[in-house]
Design an enzyme around this catalytic site. Structure first.
Site, short mmCIF file in Angstrom:
data_model
loop_
_atom_site.label_atom_id
_atom_site.label_comp_id
_atom_site.label_asym_id
_atom_site.label_seq_id
_atom_site.Cartn_x
_atom_site.Cartn_y
_atom_site.Cartn_z
NE ARG A 112 -0.75 2.78 5.83
CZ ARG A 112 0.12 3.06 6.78
NH1 ARG A 112 1.41 2.88 6.59
NH2 ARG A 112 -0.28 3.50 7.95
CD GLU A 211 0.34 10.07 9.06
OE1 GLU A 211 -0.87 9.97 9.32
OE2 GLU A 211 1.20 9.34 9.56
NE ARG A 215 0.88 6.82 4.55
CZ ARG A 215 0.19 6.91 5.69
NH1 ARG A 215 -1.05 6.48 5.75
NH2 ARG A 215 0.74 7.42 6.77
CB CYS A 257 3.41 8.93 11.89
SG CYS A 257 2.91 8.20 13.47
CB THR A 259 3.43 4.40 14.16
OG1 THR A 259 2.70 5.16 13.18
CG2 THR A 259 3.22 4.98 15.53
NE ARG A 266 -3.61 0.92 8.52
CZ ARG A 266 -4.86 0.47 8.71
NH1 ARG A 266 -5.10 -0.49 9.59
NH2 ARG A 266 -5.87 0.98 8.03
NE ARG A 295 -4.89 1.94 12.42
CZ ARG A 295 -4.07 2.69 11.70
NH1 ARG A 295 -4.52 3.27 10.61
NH2 ARG A 295 -2.81 2.87 12.05
CD GLU A 300 -4.18 6.10 13.52
OE1 GLU A 300 -3.73 6.71 12.56
OE2 GLU A 300 -3.48 5.50 14.36
P1 ADP Z 1 -3.86 4.23 6.67
O1 ADP Z 1 -4.14 2.80 6.52
O2 ADP Z 1 -3.54 4.83 5.35
O3 ADP Z 1 -2.84 4.46 7.71
P2 ADP Z 1 -6.53 4.75 7.82
O4 ADP Z 1 -6.48 3.85 9.01
O5 ADP Z 1 -7.11 6.11 8.03
O6 ADP Z 1 -5.11 5.05 7.18
O7 ADP Z 1 -7.34 4.01 6.68
C1 ADP Z 1 -7.52 4.63 5.45
C2 ADP Z 1 -8.75 4.12 4.73
O8 ADP Z 1 -8.54 2.79 4.31
C3 ADP Z 1 -10.01 4.13 5.57
O9 ADP Z 1 -11.09 4.55 4.78
C4 ADP Z 1 -10.18 2.68 5.91
O10 ADP Z 1 -11.53 2.32 6.16
C5 ADP Z 1 -9.67 2.02 4.67
N1 ADP Z 1 -9.26 0.64 4.88
C6 ADP Z 1 -8.30 0.17 5.68
N2 ADP Z 1 -8.20 -1.15 5.63
C7 ADP Z 1 -9.13 -1.56 4.74
C8 ADP Z 1 -9.54 -2.83 4.23
N3 ADP Z 1 -8.94 -3.97 4.61
N4 ADP Z 1 -10.56 -2.85 3.34
C9 ADP Z 1 -11.16 -1.72 2.93
N5 ADP Z 1 -10.81 -0.51 3.36
C10 ADP Z 1 -9.81 -0.42 4.26
C1 CIR Z 2 -1.90 9.48 17.39
O1 CIR Z 2 -0.90 9.73 18.05
O2 CIR Z 2 -2.87 8.86 17.83
C2 CIR Z 2 -1.92 9.94 15.95
N1 CIR Z 2 -0.89 10.93 15.77
C3 CIR Z 2 -1.72 8.76 15.00
C4 CIR Z 2 -0.58 7.85 15.35
C5 CIR Z 2 -0.34 6.74 14.34
N2 CIR Z 2 -1.04 5.58 14.69
C6 CIR Z 2 -0.62 4.31 14.78
O3 CIR Z 2 -0.84 3.64 15.75
N3 CIR Z 2 0.03 3.79 13.75
#
Ligand code: ADP
Ligand code: CIR
Length: 342
Positions: A112, A211, A215, A257, A259, A266, A295, A300
Site C-alpha cells: 500500500r 489515517e 491508502r 504519520c 513513519t 508498506r 506486526r 498494527e
Molecule cells: P497499513 O498497512 O495500512 O498501515 P495495518 O497494519 O493496520 O495498516 O494493516 C491494515 C490491514 O491490512 C490489516 O487488516 C492487515 O491484516 C492487512 N494486511 C496487511 N498486510 C497484509 C498481507 N500481506 N496480506 C493480507 N492482509 C494484510
Molecule cells: C504509534 O505511535 O504507535 C502509532 N501512532 C502508530 C505509529 C506508526 N507505526 C509505524 O511503526 N509505522
C-alpha cells in the site's frame, strides 16, 4: 499545556525526543490551519505504548515542528536534513521471483501507499466540509479507472455492521475506533466521509479518509510480490492524473504519520514462521538486518495467530519504492531459509 512527563519505561520516539527545551520552543506555535504542538503530541501523551506518538496536521507541521519531528524522522528512517528523497516505480528494476512458489509459507502479499491531496490539511486538522470534498474528488477520480482497476465505492455511512466486520476480518478494510488515531482527531465525524473502493476480486482497493486521505492498496493470495507491485504502480499512475497529491522534494509524499513519509509504502506478506517465532531473538535478528517490521495478523498493534506474522519494510523515506519492496523481499527470503533450517 504543561510539559508532559513520560514514565521511565515509555519507549515512544516522542518521549525520547521531546526535551523540555524543544517543548518550550514549540508549545505556542500553530500552523496556518490552526494545528498546535499539543494536538501533534496528544496521541503519544495519551497512549504511552505508542511506538512513535506524533502526527502532523498539514505539510507545514513538518517545518514548524521540525525541532521535534526531524530527529524522530532521522531515527525511524535513517534520513537526515541533508539527505534527498528519491523515487523508482519501475517494476522491471525489482528482483523478486516468488520466494515460495509452493505456497508453504506465504499466505498473502499486500503493498500500500498513503497519499493526501495537495493544498488540503491532513486528516488531523481537516474540517468536515474539506473531508467531504476530498471524498467527492477522490471518488470522482476512482470512477474513471478501467480494466482490472475498475470497481465500486462503498461509503462507510450506511454500510451494515455485518459487511463492515467481514471486510475488516478478511483484511480488506481499516478498523474502527483506533485509539492512536482518535487522540489526534482522525476519527472526528466518523463514519462520514470515509469509505472503501475495490475491484470485484478485491485485489485493488482504496481506503478513503482514514489515517491518510488515500491508502492505495494492491493485494492477493500467495507470494507473487512483483505482480502485486506492478498492479499498484499502474493504480498510482492512473490516480495521480486525477487527484493532485501533496509532495515535497525533501520529504516525498506527505502523510499524517512521520513513519509514512517518502514512498509512503508498506509492502508486507502474511507468512507462517511457527518454528522461528519460538525464538524471538533469532527472528528479530533477521528482521533488524533487513530493516523489517513485525506486526500481528490484524495489522498494527495486533497479535500473531497460529504462527502467522505480517512482515513489512520499516524504512519508507530516502529510499525508492523498488528499494522498499526489495527490503521486504530480501528479508522474506532470509526468513524462509531460517524457518526451513529449523
Ligand atoms: P497499513 O498497512 O495500512 O498501515 P495495518 O497494519 O493496520 O495498516 O494493516 C491494515 C490491514 O491490512 C490489516 O487488516 C492487515 O491484516 C492487512 N494486511 C496487511 N498486510 C497484509 C498481507 N500481506 N496480506 C493480507 N492482509 C494484510
Ligand atoms: C504509534 O505511535 O504507535 C502509532 N501512532 C502508530 C505509529 C506508526 N507505526 C509505524 O511503526 N509505522
Amino acid at each position: 499545556m504543561n510539559y508532559p512527563e513520560f514514565p521511565q519505561d515509555c519507549k515512544s520516539l516522542l518521549s525520547k525526543h521531546l526535551s523540555l527545551e524543544v517543548f518550550e520552543a514549540l508549545k505556542d506555535k500553530k500552523t496556518s490551519n490552526g494545528f498546535s504542538l499539543e494536538q501533534a503530541i496528544n496521541s503519544g501523551v495519551r497512549n504511552l505504548d505508542s511506538g512513535i506518538g506524533v502526527y502532523a496536521g498539514d505539510k507545514e507541521s513538518y517545518a514548524l515542528f521540525g525541532a521535534l519531528l526531524d530527529p524522530i524522522i532521522e531515527e525511524y528512517h535513517g534520513f537526515t536534513k541533508q539527505d534527498a528523497h528519491k523515487s523508482n516505480l519501475n517494476p522491471d528494476d525489482l528482483n523478486a521471483p516468488n520466494p515460495d512458489p509452493e505456497g508453504k509459507y506465504i499466505v498473502s502479499t499486500r503493498i500500500r501507499v498513503g497519499r493526501n491531496m495537495d493544498n488540503m490539511p491532513l486528516g488531523p486538522a481537516i474540517s468536515k466540509e474539506q473531508r467531504d470534498h476530498v471524498e467527492a474528488s477522490v471518488v470522482a477520480g476512482l470512477k474513471t479507472l478501467e480494466g482490472e482497476l475498475s470497481g465500486n465505492y462503498y461509503p462507510l455511512l450506511g454500510m451494515s455492521k455485518e459487511v463492515q466486520d467481514d471486510l475488516i476480518k478478511d483484511h480488506f478494510l481499516f478498523k474502527e475506533g483506533d485509539r492512536f488515531l482518535d487522540a489526534v482527531g482522525l476519527n472526528r465525524n466518523w463514519p462520514e466521509g470515509r469509505g472503501i473502493y475495490h475491484n470485484n476480486d478485491k485485489t485493488f482497493l482504496v481506503w478513503v479518509n482514514e489515517e491518510d486521505q488515500l491508502r492505495i492498496i494492491s493485494m492477493q493470495q500467495g507470494g507473487d510480490i512483483k505482480e502485486v507491485f506492478t498492479r499498484l504502480v499502474s493504480a498510482i499512475k492512473s490516480i495521480e492524473t486525477k487527484v493532485p497529491f501533496s509532495y515535497s522534494d525533501h520529504l516525498g509524499f506527505i502523510t499524517s504519520c512521520p513513519t509514512n513519509l517518502g514512498t509512503a509504502m508498506r509492502a508486507s506478506v502474511h507468512i507462517a514462521l511457527p518454528k522461528l517465532a519460538a525464538d524471538m531473538e533469532a527472528f528479530k535478528a533477521i528482521t533488524d538486518k533487513y530493516y523489517l517490521q513485525i506486526r500481528g495478523i490484524h495489522g498494527e498493534h495486533s497479535e500473531s495467530e497460529g504462527g502467522i506474522y505480517d512482515i513489512s519494510n520499516r524504512r519508507r523515506l530516502g529510499i525508492t519504492e523498488v528499494e522498499a519492496v526489495q527490503d521486504m523481499y530480501d528479508g522474506v527470503v532470509a526468513l524462509i531459509a531460517a524457518e526451513k533450517a529449523l
